[in-house]
Design an enzyme around this catalytic site. Sequence first.
Site, PDB file in Angstrom:
ATOM      1  N   VAL A  12      53.302  44.517  41.076  1.00  0.00           N
ATOM      2  CA  VAL A  12      51.991  44.371  41.269  1.00  0.00           C
ATOM      3  C   VAL A  12      51.441  42.874  41.737  1.00  0.00           C
ATOM      4  O   VAL A  12      50.612  42.656  42.494  1.00  0.00           O
ATOM      5  CB  VAL A  12      51.035  45.037  40.251  1.00  0.00           C
ATOM      6  N   ALA A  13      52.068  41.990  40.751  1.00  0.00           N
ATOM      7  CA  ALA A  13      51.857  40.710  40.513  1.00  0.00           C
ATOM      8  C   ALA A  13      53.068  39.835  40.165  1.00  0.00           C
ATOM      9  O   ALA A  13      53.895  40.117  39.593  1.00  0.00           O
ATOM     10  CB  ALA A  13      50.809  40.318  39.955  1.00  0.00           C
ATOM     11  N   SER A  14      52.972  38.432  40.890  1.00  0.00           N
ATOM     12  CA  SER A  14      54.391  37.871  40.644  1.00  0.00           C
ATOM     13  C   SER A  14      53.745  36.316  40.250  1.00  0.00           C
ATOM     14  O   SER A  14      53.295  35.500  41.110  1.00  0.00           O
ATOM     15  CB  SER A  14      55.474  37.661  41.626  1.00  0.00           C
ATOM     16  N   ALA A  15      54.191  35.683  38.997  1.00  0.00           N
ATOM     17  CA  ALA A  15      53.880  34.473  38.693  1.00  0.00           C
ATOM     18  C   ALA A  15      55.126  33.660  38.455  1.00  0.00           C
ATOM     19  O   ALA A  15      56.172  34.082  38.486  1.00  0.00           O
ATOM     20  CB  ALA A  15      52.628  34.120  37.515  1.00  0.00           C
ATOM     21  N   SER A  16      55.141  32.173  38.072  1.00  0.00           N
ATOM     22  CA  SER A  16      56.140  31.719  37.741  1.00  0.00           C
ATOM     23  C   SER A  16      56.808  32.084  36.763  1.00  0.00           C
ATOM     24  O   SER A  16      58.197  31.894  36.219  1.00  0.00           O
ATOM     25  CB  SER A  16      55.648  30.172  37.735  1.00  0.00           C
ATOM     26  N   GLN A  42      56.469  38.543  35.988  1.00  0.00           N
ATOM     27  CA  GLN A  42      55.862  39.683  37.015  1.00  0.00           C
ATOM     28  C   GLN A  42      55.332  40.832  36.566  1.00  0.00           C
ATOM     29  O   GLN A  42      56.074  41.296  35.408  1.00  0.00           O
ATOM     30  CB  GLN A  42      56.601  39.549  38.144  1.00  0.00           C
ATOM     31  N   VAL A  43      54.550  41.695  37.140  1.00  0.00           N
ATOM     32  CA  VAL A  43      54.015  42.789  36.594  1.00  0.00           C
ATOM     33  C   VAL A  43      54.452  43.851  37.502  1.00  0.00           C
ATOM     34  O   VAL A  43      54.353  43.834  38.845  1.00  0.00           O
ATOM     35  CB  VAL A  43      52.365  42.804  36.560  1.00  0.00           C
ATOM     36  N   ASP A  63      40.664  32.602  31.773  1.00  0.00           N
ATOM     37  CA  ASP A  63      40.957  32.394  33.030  1.00  0.00           C
ATOM     38  C   ASP A  63      40.273  33.616  33.964  1.00  0.00           C
ATOM     39  O   ASP A  63      40.830  34.451  34.472  1.00  0.00           O
ATOM     40  CB  ASP A  63      42.674  32.897  33.052  1.00  0.00           C
TER      41      ASP A  63
END
Length: 558
Positions: A136-140, A143-144, A293
Site C-alpha cells: 500500500v505504501a513504501s518508505a525507507s 513498507q505496508v 506527521d
Amino acid sequence: MNLLFPPGRIKHIQRYQEIVRVFLEEGLTSLVNLFGVSRLLSVPLRLLTSRARAAKELSLEERIRLTLEKLGPTFIKLGQILSTRPDLLPRPLIFELEKLQDEVSPIHFSAIREQVERELGRALEDLFKEFEEKPVASASIGQVHAAVTRNGDQVVVKVKKPEADRLIEIDLDILVTQAKFLEEHTEWARKYRLVNVALEFQRILLNEIDYIVEGRNIEIFQKNFKDNDHALIPLVHWDYTTRGVLTMERIHGIRLSDLQDLDEVGYDRPTIARIGAEMYFKMIFEDGFFHADPHPGNFLVVSEDVIGVMDFGTVGRITDETRAQVSQLFVALINKDVSELVDRLIDVGIVTEETDKRLLTYDIDMLMMRYHDISVRQVRVAEALNDLFGVVYKHRVIIPTELGLLLKTLVTLEGVCTMLDPGFNLIEVGRPFASQLVSEKANPLRWAPELLEDLRQLNKLLRTLPQQISDTLKQVGEGKLKVSLDHLGMGGFMNTLRRVIDQLSLSILIASFVLGSSLIIAQGRLLPPGVMPLTFLILVPAALLGLWLVFSIFTSRK
C-alpha cells in the site's frame, strides 16, 4: 584542520566512505575539504569531484537535500527533524529540508515474507488468510501491506525492511560520536548543545523504528479520543505485532489529498478541515500528546464528520508547563502583545549570553507592525511563525526540540487545511482551545494541588531543619566546615530569601490566627457573649491575608 575525524582507528569506515562519496557527488566538496575527510576515500578525490559538475547548477540547499535523500532513512529523518529547528538553521535551508521525501521503491516480496515469518515465528499462510504482495505504501524504513487474518479481520501490516535496524544504528553512532567531538573542539557546537540535539534525535528515531512503541502510541490516542466521535483510531492486533511488524485495523476511506474524490462523494471540505484542526488542537492543548506527521497521506475521510488517522511513529509530547507556555504564546500572538510575546518566547526557549532582550523586543515590535492593521482572519500561521523564527534565529534563542516539532506540525496542518478549504483560518479554530487553557491555569481551584505539594515540601523542610542545623554546628565546632562565597548576584538571592522568609512568617501567623479562633469557636458556649464577634473579626482578616499570600506566591513564579 581535521575537525570531524580524530586520529586513530575509525569505526564504521565503510559507511564513512559512502557518506563522503555522496557529499562529493552532490558537489559538497567544500565541506569535505573543510573537515579534511578526503583521506578516507579509497579512490582519488578528482575522480569523484568530476561527477559533481552537473550538481553545481543546483543551489547549496538543494544539494544538501539530495545528499540526505541519497544517504537513506537516518539522514532523511535527520533533515526532517532539523526542518523543525528554525532557531538553528537559516530559512532557505529550512524550506528545502521541508521537501524531503521518504518514498522509495518497494523491496521484493520474498524479503517481506521472510521478515514477517522471522518476526512472528510462523509461516505467512498460517498467520493470514490473505496477504497482498503489492504494498500500500513504501518508505525507507518499512513498507505496508493489506492483509486478512485467519479470523477474517481486515488489517494492514507494517513491516520493517531487513537491515534497517543495523544501518540506522551505525548512522546514529556516527552522528552522536561526531557531535561529541565537535562540542569538544568548537564553540558553536557547545553553544547549540549539539550533543543534546544528536541524543534527542537518536531517541526519536529509535522510538520510530520500534513498532511496539508505535503500537502503544496508538493505544494512547485511542484512550484520548474514546469520547470523540470525529476521530477513528485503528485497533492494534498485538498477536501479530513485534518490534519489526505492526498489524492494525484497516481503515477504509478517501485520502485527504484526493480532492476530486471528496467532491464527487459530496463531502463538505471546509467541515473536514475544521474537524481535522479541532482534532489537533485537542491533542496539543488538552492531551499534550500529538500526531506529529500531519501530511495528507496519513488521514482518510471515512465520512463527512469522521477522519481516520494512520502512521503513529512520529509523535510529540509536551509537558503541562510547556502547554501553558504555548497557549500563552499563541494568545500573545493573536493579541499582538509584544511584551508578553517576548516574555513567553524567552520562557519556552533557551536564551544564550548573546541574546539582548532589548533588541529582541525591538525586532519583534517591528515585526508586529506588519500585522498592525491586519485582522486575525487574514493572518497565516506559517507566515507569522516564519517571520517570528527569523527573529529567533537572528538573536540565537534556542527552541526546545519538542516545541520546534509542535510548531512545524501546526505549519503543516495549516497547509493541509487550506488545501481542503482555501478560506480556512487556523488561528480562529485554535483561539478557543488556547484561551480555555490560559483561563484554566488562572483558576485558583487549579492551584490547590500545587499548593498542597508546596506545603508538603515545607513540612518536610521544617522537620529536617533542626537536624541539618545541628550537623552544621557540629562541623563548625570541629573545624570541618569550609565556606566559599561569591557575592556576584547575591542581591537577587537575598531578595528572594527575604521574600520566602516573609511568606513563611506570614503563613505561620495566619495559621496561628485560624487555629486560635477555631479553638475559641469550639468552646463558644463556655465563653462570655461578647467574645464570639471578636473572633470573627480575627478570622476575616486572616482569611484575606491567606488569599493575598496564595496570590503573591503564584504571581512571584511568573
